[in-house]
Design a protein around this motif. Sequence first.
Motif, short mmCIF file in Angstrom:
data_model
loop_
_atom_site.label_atom_id
_atom_site.label_comp_id
_atom_site.label_asym_id
_atom_site.label_seq_id
_atom_site.Cartn_x
_atom_site.Cartn_y
_atom_site.Cartn_z
N TYR A 192 0.84 -1.19 0.00
CA TYR A 192 0.00 0.00 0.00
C TYR A 192 0.88 1.24 0.00
CZ TYR A 192 -4.11 -2.85 1.18
OH TYR A 192 -5.12 -3.78 1.16
N PRO A 193 0.37 2.37 -0.52
CA PRO A 193 1.14 3.63 -0.51
C PRO A 193 1.46 4.08 0.91
CG PRO A 193 -0.78 3.80 -1.96
CD PRO A 193 -0.93 2.52 -1.21
N ASP A 194 2.52 4.89 1.05
CA ASP A 194 3.00 5.34 2.36
C ASP A 194 1.97 6.13 3.15
OD1 ASP A 194 5.49 4.17 2.17
OD2 ASP A 194 6.38 5.90 1.17
N ASP A 195 1.10 6.87 2.45
CA ASP A 195 0.18 7.76 3.16
C ASP A 195 -1.17 7.11 3.47
OD1 ASP A 195 -0.71 7.54 0.57
OD2 ASP A 195 -1.05 9.69 0.26
N MET A 196 -1.28 5.83 3.26
CA MET A 196 -2.56 5.14 3.45
C MET A 196 -2.56 4.39 4.77
SD MET A 196 -4.32 2.77 0.55
CE MET A 196 -6.07 2.43 0.53
N ILE A 197 -3.55 4.65 5.64
CA ILE A 197 -3.63 3.92 6.90
C ILE A 197 -4.81 2.96 6.95
CG2 ILE A 197 -2.45 5.73 8.22
CD1 ILE A 197 -5.23 6.45 9.39
N SER A 198 -5.68 3.01 5.94
CA SER A 198 -6.79 2.06 5.88
C SER A 198 -7.33 2.03 4.46
CB SER A 198 -7.92 2.44 6.83
OG SER A 198 -9.02 1.55 6.71
N ASP A 199 -7.83 0.87 4.03
CA ASP A 199 -8.48 0.81 2.72
C ASP A 199 -10.00 0.68 2.86
OD1 ASP A 199 -8.88 -1.80 3.50
OD2 ASP A 199 -8.03 -2.71 1.71
N GLU A 200 -10.48 0.95 4.07
CA GLU A 200 -11.92 0.90 4.31
C GLU A 200 -12.57 2.11 3.64
OE1 GLU A 200 -15.33 -0.91 6.29
OE2 GLU A 200 -13.36 -1.54 5.58
N PRO A 201 -13.68 1.91 2.89
CA PRO A 201 -14.35 3.05 2.26
C PRO A 201 -14.75 4.11 3.28
CG PRO A 201 -15.22 0.98 1.41
CD PRO A 201 -14.30 0.63 2.55
N GLU A 202 -14.63 5.36 2.89
CA GLU A 202 -14.88 6.48 3.80
C GLU A 202 -16.28 6.43 4.42
OE1 GLU A 202 -15.49 10.85 2.53
OE2 GLU A 202 -13.36 10.70 3.03
#
Length: 312
Positions: A192-202
């Motif tokens: 995952y990209p460095d700035d991503m802390i979750s892939d849960e939809p907003e």
Amino acid sequence: MTEAVSGDNSGMDDTSVPFRAGFACFVGRPNAGKSTLTNAIIGSKIAITSNRPQTTRHVVRGILHRPNSQLILIDTPGLHKPKTLLGERLNDQVRQTWSEVDVVGLCIPADEPIGPGDRFISREIAELKAKVVAVVTKTDLVSRATLLKQLTAVNEMADFAEIVPVSAITGEQIEVLVDVLSKHLPESPQLYPDDMISDEPERVMIAELVREAALEGVRDELPHSIAVLIEDVEDEETDQGPRKKIYAEIYVERPSQKAIVIGKGGSRLRVVGTRARKEIAKLLDARVYLDLHVRVAKDWQRNPKYLQRLGF
């Protein structure tokens, strides 16, 4: 079996150390501290928490970035004896997740005796391809002597790869646990990209924050009957600047439950809205207007149509 009791991060920046990335999940009976532990490790509110069991309903991925590893934590519902179609689907979700992760952390509270539920889950995960680490949670609630007694009991349960006592509240041993989980991940490039802390939809995360606020202070039967659907999220300009306008519906199963959630003269619903709005504003880093309504969907936990509409 080894017990992890201290940590040393020296060498974590050593480029000779292979990069590892993969998936881990915490399992355990309801209210074993899984969601609180996930939030403590990620350092952000990814999973909602409550002192009520079976709070978690969605699988949430939290992503921890380190110099030589990327740990993707999956927060699953607690495995339980299902009484509704929703319960059956949540259990299916749990088992599906178990089959796909690289490391499993079995959470066992330090302040409660090991019970049939702990042993049942231990047997369930024994045949998985994943490494299984025992995590003794809530160590801040017990004395050193009680903790040592619990660690001994956990050691006798099964042949765990490691045993790590932690406190998500005080932060004690959290870094040690991360080290242990990370070393059992496969060698892999970053996922995952460095700035991503979750892939849960907003919208799902917003709905979970509303549900967490609605769970506070209600009677025992309500947590299992409350669901939240985000109908719309709009960007609008105001005299004070831009803000998010969010329309949310809280679903319950009976008119009597609706009355409890709303409270006398709408007093309780206003408290729910205030709590949820503050957390959503932190999540979105924006000003938020939250429009809340409470709906009755009779026996929605047993109705396939309602379950689909509510995202289960």
